[in-house]
Design a protein around this motif. Structure first.
Motif, PDB file in Angstrom:
ATOM      1  N   ARG A 116       0.848  -1.201   0.000  1.00  0.00           N
ATOM      2  CA  ARG A 116       0.000   0.000   0.000  1.00  0.00           C
ATOM      3  C   ARG A 116       0.882   1.249   0.000  1.00  0.00           C
ATOM      4  N   ILE A 117       0.617   2.150  -0.957  1.00  0.00           N
ATOM      5  CA  ILE A 117       1.413   3.361  -1.117  1.00  0.00           C
ATOM      6  C   ILE A 117       0.485   4.566  -1.177  1.00  0.00           C
ATOM      7  N   SER A 118       0.886   5.637  -0.502  1.00  0.00           N
ATOM      8  CA  SER A 118       0.189   6.923  -0.604  1.00  0.00           C
ATOM      9  C   SER A 118       1.103   7.885  -1.354  1.00  0.00           C
ATOM     10  N   ALA A 119       0.544   8.592  -2.354  1.00  0.00           N
ATOM     11  CA  ALA A 119       1.341   9.499  -3.176  1.00  0.00           C
ATOM     12  C   ALA A 119       0.589  10.815  -3.367  1.00  0.00           C
ATOM     13  N   PRO A 120       1.317  11.927  -3.537  1.00  0.00           N
ATOM     14  CA  PRO A 120       0.654  13.222  -3.731  1.00  0.00           C
ATOM     15  C   PRO A 120      -0.064  13.303  -5.064  1.00  0.00           C
ATOM     16  N   LEU A 121      -1.003  14.249  -5.145  1.00  0.00           N
ATOM     17  CA  LEU A 121      -1.899  14.341  -6.285  1.00  0.00           C
ATOM     18  C   LEU A 121      -1.161  14.527  -7.613  1.00  0.00           C
ATOM     19  N   LEU A 122      -0.292  15.529  -7.707  1.00  0.00           N
ATOM     20  CA  LEU A 122       0.340  15.824  -8.991  1.00  0.00           C
ATOM     21  C   LEU A 122       1.197  14.667  -9.469  1.00  0.00           C
ATOM     22  N   PHE A 123       2.002  14.085  -8.603  1.00  0.00           N
ATOM     23  CA  PHE A 123       2.846  12.958  -8.997  1.00  0.00           C
ATOM     24  C   PHE A 123       1.986  11.773  -9.415  1.00  0.00           C
ATOM     25  N   SER A 124       0.861  11.587  -8.730  1.00  0.00           N
ATOM     26  CA  SER A 124      -0.041  10.492  -9.097  1.00  0.00           C
ATOM     27  C   SER A 124      -0.635  10.725 -10.475  1.00  0.00           C
ATOM     28  N   GLN A 125      -1.071  11.960 -10.746  1.00  0.00           N
ATOM     29  CA  GLN A 125      -1.698  12.265 -12.029  1.00  0.00           C
ATOM     30  C   GLN A 125      -0.728  12.153 -13.202  1.00  0.00           C
ATOM     31  N   THR A 126       0.524  12.490 -12.978  1.00  0.00           N
ATOM     32  CA  THR A 126       1.464  12.563 -14.094  1.00  0.00           C
ATOM     33  C   THR A 126       2.314  11.305 -14.278  1.00  0.00           C
ATOM     34  N   ALA A 127       2.696  10.648 -13.195  1.00  0.00           N
ATOM     35  CA  ALA A 127       3.686   9.577 -13.328  1.00  0.00           C
ATOM     36  C   ALA A 127       3.311   8.258 -12.671  1.00  0.00           C
ATOM     37  N   MET A 128       2.444   8.289 -11.658  1.00  0.00           N
ATOM     38  CA  MET A 128       2.254   7.092 -10.837  1.00  0.00           C
ATOM     39  C   MET A 128       1.554   5.965 -11.586  1.00  0.00           C
ATOM     40  N   GLY A 129       0.664   6.294 -12.513  1.00  0.00           N
ATOM     41  CA  GLY A 129      -0.015   5.235 -13.253  1.00  0.00           C
ATOM     42  C   GLY A 129       0.954   4.359 -14.020  1.00  0.00           C
ATOM     43  N   ARG A 130       1.867   4.990 -14.731  1.00  0.00           N
ATOM     44  CA  ARG A 130       2.852   4.229 -15.499  1.00  0.00           C
ATOM     45  C   ARG A 130       3.829   3.497 -14.583  1.00  0.00           C
ATOM     46  N   LEU A 131       4.270   4.173 -13.509  1.00  0.00           N
ATOM     47  CA  LEU A 131       5.165   3.521 -12.557  1.00  0.00           C
ATOM     48  C   LEU A 131       4.517   2.279 -11.953  1.00  0.00           C
ATOM     49  N   ALA A 132       3.241   2.421 -11.554  1.00  0.00           N
ATOM     50  CA  ALA A 132       2.537   1.304 -10.934  1.00  0.00           C
ATOM     51  C   ALA A 132       2.355   0.149 -11.921  1.00  0.00           C
ATOM     52  N   ALA A 133       2.023   0.483 -13.164  1.00  0.00           N
ATOM     53  CA  ALA A 133       1.833  -0.559 -14.168  1.00  0.00           C
ATOM     54  C   ALA A 133       3.127  -1.319 -14.440  1.00  0.00           C
ATOM     55  N   ASP A 134       4.229  -0.599 -14.586  1.00  0.00           N
ATOM     56  CA  ASP A 134       5.520  -1.243 -14.827  1.00  0.00           C
ATOM     57  C   ASP A 134       5.915  -2.129 -13.643  1.00  0.00           C
ATOM     58  N   PHE A 135       5.631  -1.644 -12.421  1.00  0.00           N
ATOM     59  CA  PHE A 135       5.963  -2.440 -11.232  1.00  0.00           C
ATOM     60  C   PHE A 135       5.110  -3.702 -11.196  1.00  0.00           C
ATOM     61  N   ALA A 136       3.810  -3.565 -11.487  1.00  0.00           N
ATOM     62  CA  ALA A 136       2.928  -4.732 -11.473  1.00  0.00           C
ATOM     63  C   ALA A 136       3.365  -5.774 -12.490  1.00  0.00           C
ATOM     64  N   LEU A 137       3.841  -5.332 -13.646  1.00  0.00           N
ATOM     65  CA  LEU A 137       4.327  -6.269 -14.655  1.00  0.00           C
ATOM     66  C   LEU A 137       5.617  -6.951 -14.214  1.00  0.00           C
ATOM     67  N   SER A 138       6.455  -6.215 -13.488  1.00  0.00           N
ATOM     68  CA  SER A 138       7.729  -6.770 -13.034  1.00  0.00           C
ATOM     69  C   SER A 138       7.554  -7.692 -11.827  1.00  0.00           C
ATOM     70  N   TYR A 139       6.544  -7.413 -11.004  1.00  0.00           N
ATOM     71  CA  TYR A 139       6.328  -8.195  -9.779  1.00  0.00           C
ATOM     72  C   TYR A 139       4.866  -8.630  -9.713  1.00  0.00           C
ATOM     73  N   PRO A 140       4.488  -9.622 -10.505  1.00  0.00           N
ATOM     74  CA  PRO A 140       3.077 -10.023 -10.597  1.00  0.00           C
ATOM     75  C   PRO A 140       2.517 -10.621  -9.315  1.00  0.00           C
ATOM     76  N   GLU A 141       3.377 -11.023  -8.376  1.00  0.00           N
ATOM     77  CA  GLU A 141       2.881 -11.602  -7.125  1.00  0.00           C
ATOM     78  C   GLU A 141       2.649 -10.545  -6.045  1.00  0.00           C
ATOM     79  N   VAL A 142       2.949  -9.289  -6.350  1.00  0.00           N
ATOM     80  CA  VAL A 142       2.672  -8.193  -5.426  1.00  0.00           C
ATOM     81  C   VAL A 142       1.356  -7.547  -5.822  1.00  0.00           C
ATOM     82  N   ARG A 143       0.490  -7.329  -4.851  1.00  0.00           N
ATOM     83  CA  ARG A 143      -0.783  -6.643  -5.084  1.00  0.00           C
ATOM     84  C   ARG A 143      -0.613  -5.190  -4.668  1.00  0.00           C
ATOM     85  N   LEU A 144      -0.347  -4.344  -5.642  1.00  0.00           N
ATOM     86  CA  LEU A 144      -0.048  -2.932  -5.378  1.00  0.00           C
ATOM     87  C   LEU A 144      -1.339  -2.131  -5.282  1.00  0.00           C
TER      88      LEU A 144
END
Length: 297
Positions: free
Chosen positions: A94-122
């Motif tokens: 579980r991660i908490s992130a600020p609004l602007l960083f979430s809107q601009t970068a967090m979606g792609r970061l989260a997707a790449d992480f989920a693909l790299s670590y499929p056994e982690v539920r982010l």
């Protein structure tokens, strides 16, 4: 101290009651109650205030939970990892992130992480306030220029800076003039901004004609020519390079620092370590130009 009793205490504290902990884990409610009672007797402390329908941590119970929850979780993960032959991080993160960083970068970061670590539920939530990691159950928080906190450690993974920008259609006022401005949040009337430009330092008087709650909205309004604004350079680099916006100067103020924070260096969760490495891989130097390039792609 009995580690089994301590583990059961953490289960009850995390779920907010014996019944909830029993349903979530499949453990008998009577066993959880007995273990916690034994722990209270061994410590000679009351860890919960028990009401007819409520269960609340005492001050001592809260202190014990805050100091042991991460350790218990890591011990459970270590045992599971050894039992399964080691390997990749797994479980919920579980991660908490600020609004602007979430809107601009967090979606792609989260997707790449989920693909790299499929056994982690982010799970990522967006919040600009300083969340309580322990109370609200976060494993890692991302904060902008956080105040010092003795209970948290972490690292800077990105830097940014504010620039004053406007649409080319907006004329810059004379020395004694006032520029219309778009600002984030509420406030009073006119204000002054300190600028740093090639010609030196200057002060710009502005009249906030539009107040918005997010910097993405501020940028869009500035593009439309409503007024001048202070925005992170990473957010407007592309607009400056294409001429959609022009820079009036750098905003005189502290550097913007994005921190990744977590409760303790000891027994750091494998999931948190993996996400920290993921941030480092995405932003090796952590400079504003790197973030701008990341957003552009």
């Amino acid at each position: 101290m009995d580690l089994l009793a301590l583990s059961d205490f953490n289960l009850v504290a995390r779920h907010g009651g014996f019944g909830r902990a029993a349903r979530a884990t499949g453990r008998p409610k009577a066993t959880l109650s007995r273990r916690v009672t034994e722990l209270e007797a061994a410590l000679d402390l009351r860890l919960f205030e028990r009401g007819a329908r409520t269960l609340k941590l005492t001050e001592e119970g809260r202190a014990l939970f805050e100091r042991t929850s991460a350790l218990i979780t890591e011990l459970d993960e270590t045992a599971a990892s050894i039992a399964s032959g080691g390997g990749r991080p797994k479980g919920k993160l579980r991660i908490s992130a600020p609004l602007l960083f979430s809107q601009t970068a967090m979606g792609r970061l989260a997707a790449d992480f989920a693909l790299s670590y499929p056994e982690v539920r982010l799970e990522v939530t967006t919040d600009d306030r300083a969340v309580d990691m322990i109370e609200e159950g976060y494993d890692l928080v991302i904060r902008v220029n956080p105040a010092p906190d003795d209970n948290l450690v972490g690292r800077i993974f990105l830097r940014d800076r504010l620039v004053v920008v406007a649409s080319p259609s907006l004329a810059r006022p004379a020395d004694d003039g006032v520029a219309p401005a778009v600002v984030r949040g509420s406030g009073a009337g006119r204000e002054s901004w300190d600028l740093i430009a090639a010609a030196g330092r200057s002060r710009l008087a502005v009249d906030p004609v539009l107040r918005l709650s997010s910097l993405m909205m501020v940028r869009d309004a500035v593009r439309a020519g409503v007024g001048v604004a202070r925005l992170p350079i990473s957010l407007v680099t592309h607009d400056l390079s294409t001429g959609r916006l022009v820079k009036w100067g750098d905003a005189d103020g502290p550097e913007i620092q994005l921190w990744a924070l977590y409760p303790s260096r000891r027994l750091l969760s494998a999931r948190v370590s993996a996400f920290l490495d993921h941030l480092k891989h995405a932003f090796p130097s952590g400079m504003p130009e790197e973030l701008a390039a990341y957003l552009a792609t």
